[in-house]
Motif scaffolding. Sequence first.
Motif, PDB file in Angstrom:
ATOM      1  N   ASP A 181       0.837  -1.198   0.000  1.00 28.84           N
ATOM      2  CA  ASP A 181       0.000   0.000   0.000  1.00 28.84           C
ATOM      3  C   ASP A 181       0.874   1.250   0.000  1.00 28.84           C
ATOM      4  O   ASP A 181       2.088   1.194   0.169  1.00 28.84           O
ATOM      5  CB  ASP A 181      -0.988   0.016   1.167  1.00 28.84           C
ATOM      6  CG  ASP A 181      -0.323  -0.310   2.496  1.00 28.84           C
ATOM      7  OD1 ASP A 181       0.914  -0.233   2.577  1.00 28.84           O
ATOM      8  OD2 ASP A 181      -1.038  -0.645   3.455  1.00 28.84           O
ATOM      9  N   GLN A 215      -6.739  -0.134   0.139  1.00 32.49           N
ATOM     10  CA  GLN A 215      -6.993  -0.839   1.386  1.00 32.49           C
ATOM     11  C   GLN A 215      -7.376  -2.292   1.160  1.00 32.49           C
ATOM     12  O   GLN A 215      -7.259  -3.111   2.076  1.00 32.49           O
ATOM     13  CB  GLN A 215      -8.076  -0.112   2.173  1.00 32.49           C
ATOM     14  CG  GLN A 215      -7.654   1.289   2.597  1.00 32.49           C
ATOM     15  CD  GLN A 215      -8.688   1.963   3.490  1.00 32.49           C
ATOM     16  OE1 GLN A 215      -9.682   1.351   3.873  1.00 32.49           O
ATOM     17  NE2 GLN A 215      -8.452   3.234   3.813  1.00 32.49           N
ATOM     18  N   LYS A 216      -7.824  -2.612  -0.032  1.00 34.08           N
ATOM     19  CA  LYS A 216      -8.224  -4.005  -0.292  1.00 34.08           C
ATOM     20  C   LYS A 216      -7.250  -4.695  -1.247  1.00 34.08           C
ATOM     21  O   LYS A 216      -6.498  -5.567  -0.848  1.00 34.08           O
ATOM     22  CB  LYS A 216      -9.648  -4.040  -0.844  1.00 34.08           C
ATOM     23  CG  LYS A 216     -10.690  -3.619   0.186  1.00 34.08           C
ATOM     24  CD  LYS A 216     -12.103  -3.745  -0.375  1.00 34.08           C
ATOM     25  CE  LYS A 216     -13.131  -3.364   0.691  1.00 34.08           C
ATOM     26  NZ  LYS A 216     -14.529  -3.468   0.165  1.00 34.08           N
ATOM     27  N   GLU A 217      -7.264  -4.302  -2.502  1.00 35.19           N
ATOM     28  CA  GLU A 217      -6.407  -4.964  -3.490  1.00 35.19           C
ATOM     29  C   GLU A 217      -5.035  -4.305  -3.509  1.00 35.19           C
ATOM     30  O   GLU A 217      -4.763  -3.397  -4.295  1.00 35.19           O
ATOM     31  CB  GLU A 217      -7.057  -4.903  -4.874  1.00 35.19           C
ATOM     32  CG  GLU A 217      -8.361  -5.685  -4.963  1.00 35.19           C
ATOM     33  CD  GLU A 217      -8.935  -5.663  -6.369  1.00 35.19           C
ATOM     34  OE1 GLU A 217      -8.259  -5.137  -7.279  1.00 35.19           O
ATOM     35  OE2 GLU A 217     -10.060  -6.160  -6.541  1.00 35.19           O
ATOM     36  N   LYS A 218      -4.180  -4.774  -2.620  1.00 37.28           N
ATOM     37  CA  LYS A 218      -2.850  -4.182  -2.500  1.00 37.28           C
ATOM     38  C   LYS A 218      -1.958  -4.656  -3.635  1.00 37.28           C
ATOM     39  O   LYS A 218      -2.227  -5.655  -4.302  1.00 37.28           O
ATOM     40  CB  LYS A 218      -2.241  -4.537  -1.149  1.00 37.28           C
ATOM     41  CG  LYS A 218      -3.048  -4.016   0.035  1.00 37.28           C
ATOM     42  CD  LYS A 218      -2.346  -4.310   1.345  1.00 37.28           C
ATOM     43  CE  LYS A 218      -3.217  -3.927   2.539  1.00 37.28           C
ATOM     44  NZ  LYS A 218      -3.508  -2.502   2.582  1.00 37.28           N
TER      45      LYS A 218
END
Length: 636
Positions: free
Chosen positions: A244, A261-264
Amino acid sequence: MGYKEIFLRAVPSLARSGVSRDPSAAVRSQRPRWRGRERGHVPCGLICHPDKEHILYPLGCTVVIQELDSKQQTFLHGHTNNVSCVVVSRNGLYVASGQVTFMGFKADIILWDFQRKELLARLSLHKGKIEGLAFSANSLYLLSLGGQDDGSVVVWHIDKREAVCGSPASACSAGSATVVVCSSCRDEMFVTAGNGTIRVWELDLANRKIHPTECQTGQLRRVIMCVKVADDDNYFCVGTSSGDILKLNTNNKLMTDYRPQKEKFSLGVTALLLLKTGDVIVGTGGGIVALCKGSNYKVMKKIQVQGAVTSLTHRGQGHQFFVGTNECQIYRVNYTAFKEELIAACHNEAVHDIVFAWGTSDLFATCSKNDIRVWYTPENKELLRIVIPNVICHAIDFMRDGKSIISAWNDGKIRAFMPESGRLKYVINHAHSLGVTAIAATSDCKRIISGGGEGQVRVWEIHERIHKLGEILKEHLSAVSCIKIKKDNQECVTASLDRTCIIWDIVRFIRKQMILANTLFKCVCYHPEEYQIITSGTDRRIGYWEVFDGSVIRELEGSTSGSINGMDITSDGAYFVTGGDDRLVKLWDYNEGAVTHTGVGHSGNISRLKICPANKYIVSVSADGAILLWKYPDSH
């Protein structure tokens, strides 16, 4: 392999022996030739100069400056060990480079004049390693960050060439700092970051102190891999090993956001570019280069490159940027089309052998861990790459008929490939029990002679559809390091690490002569008239021997330091070249036994070298992954 983005790299013609050379002086290339590539593991090691006409990268102990259009190269020599970081000032006047050294010893920083390519100052305070360097916004100061064993950050005054002040780079409770970057507007502010630490520093010049402020990231704990400060200094972004990007306010030192925040990003964010539009270009450990828009860093465009991205660098303010990877690739990318163009590539491991195709100076092949590459000298480019993962190729040879490249591998196999397509032609399995260490082919292309780690020499019969073992010669007690075959294909000589060279009759398969010496033989060559051989190895001596009875003719002191690992002789037998652990290429007069020219350029131990068939070039390869193409001296 510096940024082992080695391309074949150019160096000038060999210097006349006896001419002293200042080791701290730069060496300018007179002809554009191939490049050694920076050791791609150096973070941010690939830099585009502000003049938009040059790129810089470290290579072993040197810093390479290359013109983008002409590909002419200049080499800055001065470091005593591998370059660990390099940086260019914003005004383009200065280059600074740092190195690694042994634990407890001081690691130098060298300040260079870019225009004159000269060493300006050698700055020594840090121990062990220089982890990072950064010039202040107006090039008043140079910031240096020591490695894990040093742990300090130091401010240097550029004009006075002296340290202003220093401080531990991170708190005792945090990990070590690995990145240092300067403010975009102010000379007195800079940022350090690393394992669980992000600090903004202020320089108090009057009191010769620097004051850190810890940045607050809430509950997040991250390992920082790269930092970029915005042009207006209002914020800076950091890329993390978690994949991130954290955005921090420069004024209040608080984290304002982190995305995605989700698909790093896979394998971490290893490089960043902040664009004037507010967009961000992200380079990852997984080899993805992505254009991200908006505060949520939505990926709009992306490309895949080979290897983990270690460097992203603008070309001016405009339309291009460059990508460097840890697998020795440099790509050029246009912002608008966002398509990659590979502009340079080379081995990212030690190069073990080099051989020219029979009768031509235009083609040669090199081998390393995982791959064999074929190079085309007139256009200075890679023609073919043959990849065999997780194995090491120790030696290669072109079959005289041009129908195959034969290769010796540490998994005990001999592999033959088609020279145009790279397609596997055949494999000889279990050729040697401890790996194949040397290989050569007869001129009629009917037999291959191989040497193994166990010391056996094996003769293989090669036919159109079958290949079989013809004979095993068991005399050597240790690994065979080099094999050369006579023109009539009836005799060969093998050098071994068991301190012997053996001349074999490969018709009757018997030993004709054995040469004994107090050395581990690394290389051997027949004189073109084939009545003498020359040898060398770990005793640093060059031996001349009679083929007829194996008697010594004379011995020369080939090097004052380190083993001689490779040699080759001209087609007329008048001159030969040697290279080894002293990192020098030496051209010798065969009859006089004297050095006529010496080439300085390698940063790693030379493993092999060859003179091209037309005596136009000398190509040398080394343990740092470099391939150097030397102009053969016009007159002696």
